[in-house]
Design a protein around this motif. Structure first.
Motif, PDB file in Angstrom:
ATOM      1  N   ILE A 100      41.649  33.743  36.084  1.00  0.00           N
ATOM      2  CA  ILE A 100      41.377  33.173  34.769  1.00  0.00           C
ATOM      3  C   ILE A 100      42.526  33.486  33.825  1.00  0.00           C
ATOM      4  N   LEU A 101      43.021  32.450  33.151  1.00  0.00           N
ATOM      5  CA  LEU A 101      44.024  32.614  32.108  1.00  0.00           C
ATOM      6  C   LEU A 101      43.347  32.421  30.763  1.00  0.00           C
ATOM      7  N   ALA A 102      43.558  33.361  29.859  1.00  0.00           N
ATOM      8  CA  ALA A 102      42.893  33.314  28.555  1.00  0.00           C
ATOM      9  C   ALA A 102      43.885  33.656  27.457  1.00  0.00           C
ATOM     10  N   SER A 103      43.439  33.491  26.209  1.00  0.00           N
ATOM     11  CA  SER A 103      44.274  33.825  25.060  1.00  0.00           C
ATOM     12  C   SER A 103      43.482  34.767  24.146  1.00  0.00           C
ATOM     13  N   LYS A 104      43.296  34.417  22.886  1.00  0.00           N
ATOM     14  CA  LYS A 104      42.538  35.274  21.968  1.00  0.00           C
ATOM     15  C   LYS A 104      41.041  34.984  22.003  1.00  0.00           C
ATOM     16  N   SER A 105      40.668  33.725  22.182  1.00  0.00           N
ATOM     17  CA  SER A 105      39.254  33.363  22.210  1.00  0.00           C
ATOM     18  C   SER A 105      38.599  33.925  23.468  1.00  0.00           C
ATOM     19  N   ASP A 106      37.417  34.530  23.305  1.00  0.00           N
ATOM     20  CA  ASP A 106      36.799  35.198  24.447  1.00  0.00           C
ATOM     21  C   ASP A 106      35.537  34.526  24.963  1.00  0.00           C
ATOM     22  N   HIS A 107      35.033  33.500  24.273  1.00  0.00           N
ATOM     23  CA  HIS A 107      33.701  33.006  24.618  1.00  0.00           C
ATOM     24  C   HIS A 107      33.628  32.391  26.010  1.00  0.00           C
ATOM     25  N   CYS A 108      34.587  31.569  26.383  1.00  0.00           N
ATOM     26  CA  CYS A 108      34.571  30.962  27.722  1.00  0.00           C
ATOM     27  C   CYS A 108      34.874  32.004  28.795  1.00  0.00           C
ATOM     28  N   LEU A 109      35.826  32.866  28.535  1.00  0.00           N
ATOM     29  CA  LEU A 109      36.206  33.910  29.485  1.00  0.00           C
ATOM     30  C   LEU A 109      35.030  34.819  29.808  1.00  0.00           C
ATOM     31  N   LEU A 110      34.397  35.384  28.777  1.00  0.00           N
ATOM     32  CA  LEU A 110      33.317  36.333  29.003  1.00  0.00           C
ATOM     33  C   LEU A 110      32.095  35.663  29.617  1.00  0.00           C
ATOM     34  N   ASP A 111      31.878  34.408  29.297  1.00  0.00           N
ATOM     35  CA  ASP A 111      30.764  33.686  29.902  1.00  0.00           C
ATOM     36  C   ASP A 111      30.970  33.555  31.411  1.00  0.00           C
ATOM     37  N   LEU A 112      32.186  33.225  31.834  1.00  0.00           N
ATOM     38  CA  LEU A 112      32.467  33.124  33.270  1.00  0.00           C
ATOM     39  C   LEU A 112      32.306  34.473  33.963  1.00  0.00           C
ATOM     40  N   LEU A 113      32.804  35.534  33.339  1.00  0.00           N
ATOM     41  CA  LEU A 113      32.700  36.862  33.944  1.00  0.00           C
ATOM     42  C   LEU A 113      31.241  37.303  34.039  1.00  0.00           C
ATOM     43  N   TRP A 114      30.457  36.995  33.023  1.00  0.00           N
ATOM     44  CA  TRP A 114      29.042  37.348  33.018  1.00  0.00           C
ATOM     45  C   TRP A 114      28.299  36.593  34.114  1.00  0.00           C
ATOM     46  N   ARG A 115      28.578  35.296  34.245  1.00  0.00           N
ATOM     47  CA  ARG A 115      27.917  34.491  35.278  1.00  0.00           C
ATOM     48  C   ARG A 115      28.325  34.942  36.673  1.00  0.00           C
ATOM     49  N   GLN A 116      29.592  35.318  36.827  1.00  0.00           N
ATOM     50  CA  GLN A 116      30.050  35.800  38.129  1.00  0.00           C
ATOM     51  C   GLN A 116      29.349  37.107  38.481  1.00  0.00           C
ATOM     52  N   ARG A 117      29.215  38.007  37.515  1.00  0.00           N
ATOM     53  CA  ARG A 117      28.569  39.299  37.775  1.00  0.00           C
ATOM     54  C   ARG A 117      27.100  39.131  38.139  1.00  0.00           C
ATOM     55  N   ARG A 118      26.448  38.148  37.543  1.00  0.00           N
ATOM     56  CA  ARG A 118      25.034  37.888  37.825  1.00  0.00           C
ATOM     57  C   ARG A 118      24.829  37.086  39.116  1.00  0.00           C
ATOM     58  N   GLY A 119      25.910  36.642  39.739  1.00  0.00           N
ATOM     59  CA  GLY A 119      25.789  35.868  40.956  1.00  0.00           C
ATOM     60  C   GLY A 119      25.499  34.400  40.724  1.00  0.00           C
ATOM     61  N   GLU A 120      25.721  33.923  39.493  1.00  0.00           N
ATOM     62  CA  GLU A 120      25.480  32.514  39.185  1.00  0.00           C
ATOM     63  C   GLU A 120      26.649  31.624  39.586  1.00  0.00           C
ATOM     64  N   ASP A 170      49.183  33.874  46.699  1.00  0.00           N
ATOM     65  CA  ASP A 170      48.354  34.370  47.806  1.00  0.00           C
ATOM     66  C   ASP A 170      47.146  35.169  47.342  1.00  0.00           C
ATOM     67  N   ASN A 171      46.795  35.077  46.050  1.00  0.00           N
ATOM     68  CA  ASN A 171      45.667  35.836  45.518  1.00  0.00           C
ATOM     69  C   ASN A 171      44.571  34.958  44.935  1.00  0.00           C
ATOM     70  N   THR A 172      44.747  33.643  44.985  1.00  0.00           N
ATOM     71  CA  THR A 172      43.797  32.799  44.267  1.00  0.00           C
ATOM     72  C   THR A 172      43.640  31.434  44.934  1.00  0.00           C
ATOM     73  N   ASP A 173      42.432  30.884  44.801  1.00  0.00           N
ATOM     74  CA  ASP A 173      42.128  29.543  45.304  1.00  0.00           C
ATOM     75  C   ASP A 173      41.979  28.538  44.164  1.00  0.00           C
ATOM     76  N   LEU A 174      41.802  29.030  42.949  1.00  0.00           N
ATOM     77  CA  LEU A 174      41.600  28.190  41.770  1.00  0.00           C
ATOM     78  C   LEU A 174      42.046  28.970  40.549  1.00  0.00           C
ATOM     79  N   VAL A 175      42.656  28.257  39.603  1.00  0.00           N
ATOM     80  CA  VAL A 175      43.017  28.855  38.317  1.00  0.00           C
ATOM     81  C   VAL A 175      42.205  28.165  37.230  1.00  0.00           C
ATOM     82  N   VAL A 176      41.595  28.949  36.350  1.00  0.00           N
ATOM     83  CA  VAL A 176      40.807  28.399  35.255  1.00  0.00           C
ATOM     84  C   VAL A 176      41.448  28.806  33.940  1.00  0.00           C
ATOM     85  N   LEU A 177      41.684  27.814  33.091  1.00  0.00           N
ATOM     86  CA  LEU A 177      42.217  28.076  31.752  1.00  0.00           C
ATOM     87  C   LEU A 177      41.036  28.151  30.796  1.00  0.00           C
ATOM     88  N   ALA A 178      40.644  29.371  30.454  1.00  0.00           N
ATOM     89  CA  ALA A 178      39.497  29.597  29.578  1.00  0.00           C
ATOM     90  C   ALA A 178      39.989  29.696  28.134  1.00  0.00           C
TER      91      ALA A 178
END
Length: 291
Positions: A100-120, A170-178
């Motif tokens: 995940i590539l992010a900048s100052k805004s955190d809402h999309c980034l943290l939402d993805l991390l939260w969903r990943q942690r919950r297994g969603e 060699d570390n990623t299958d997808l890049v997301v710009l959050a």
């Protein structure tokens, strides 16, 4: 985290190309010969006489790992060589590696991390890269490596992009710009070599580029929205995966538009990432088929 909820011995098969008689039967025959039980099948034809054909199949294969080499070779011989179609087969029990590539805004980034942690989301996140340090502590709270690679304002970003490419290799299958808020060069996209998904805070093709909420307020729109799309060299012009909107009125301030839009951005990006990682999205030129 352990992805205990991912389906074991399940695979997805995506097939697309020129439509013709016998594709479904040929694919089903190959799968049956390897003991595959079709769990779900979606298909779409743009025109049965020479149009494009798209198919997504989810199957259960006992001892999938052992069956994969022979199944892959058989699919290549029949689907690739004989039918001349493009195809991809993937073990759905293996989560995709999503940087995940992010900048100052955190809402999309943290939402993805939260969903990943919950297994969603069926993903692992090997790293978060940002051109600012605002989100560093939040990312580390999730136990995910954080890398700060600043980008010069209005300057040459070649060096910064090269550093990012090295980290992703060699570390990623997808890049997301959050909400990364940086324009990526064509050479970067080519060198990364994996799909890149962006979330744009407007209902494209309206308000391409910077400041869409401000321009939406000035235009007096009654709907604001968000668009998740694959990134190409053309700014905000890549194939659209998902969109959504929320109704607004003249009463909302710019700050309220931004707040309400952020909710839509989170949901749209999460759905796009989920669908991509479940192999539900097939690119067809500058459009997508989403099953």
């Amino acid at each position: 985290m352990a992805h205990n909820n991912l389906p074991k011995n399940h695979a997805s098969l995506v097939v697309h190309g020129e439509d013709r008689s016998g594709i479904v039967a040929a694919v089903a025959s190959v799968l049956a010969k390897h003991g595959a039980n079709i769990v779900s099948l979606d298909q779409h034809s743009e025109d049965p006489e020479g149009g494009a054909f798209f198919q997504r199949t989810v199957m259960h294969v006992p001892d999938l790992t052992a069956a994969m080499p022979a199944l892959t070779a058989h699919l290549e011989a029949v689907v690739g060589d004989e039918l001349g179609l493009e195809w991809r087969l993937r073990d759905l029990s293996t989560p995709l590696r999503v940087a995940i590539l992010a900048s100052k805004s955190d809402h999309c980034l943290l939402d993805l991390l939260w969903r990943q942690r919950r297994g969603e989301l069926p993903i692992s996140v090997p790293m978060v890269i940002s051109n600012h340090t605002d989100v560093a502590e939040d990312v580390r709270f999730f136990g995910i490596p954080f890398f700060h690679i600043p980008t010069p304002a209005g300057g040459d970003r070649t060096e910064a992009e090269a550093e990012i490419v090295k980290l992703l290799a060699d570390n990623t299958d997808l890049v997301v710009l959050a909400r990364y808020m940086q324009i990526l060069s064509g050479s970067f996209l080519k060198e990364v070599g994996v799909p890149v998904i962006n979330i744009h805070h407007s209902f494209l093709p309206a308000f391409i580029g910077a400041g869409p909420y401000k321009r939406a307020k000035e235009r007096g729109v009654k709907l604001i929205g968000s668009t998740a799309h694959y990134v190409t060299e053309d700014l905000d012009e890549g194939p659209i995966i998902e969109q959504d909107v929320v109704r607004v009125s003249h009463e909302e301030s710019l700050a309220e538009l931004v707040r309400r839009g952020a909710d839509v951005e989170r949901q749209v990006l999460a759905r796009a990432v989920l669908w991509h990682c479940e192999d539900r999205v097939i690119r067809n030129g500058n459009r997508t088929i989403v099953f």
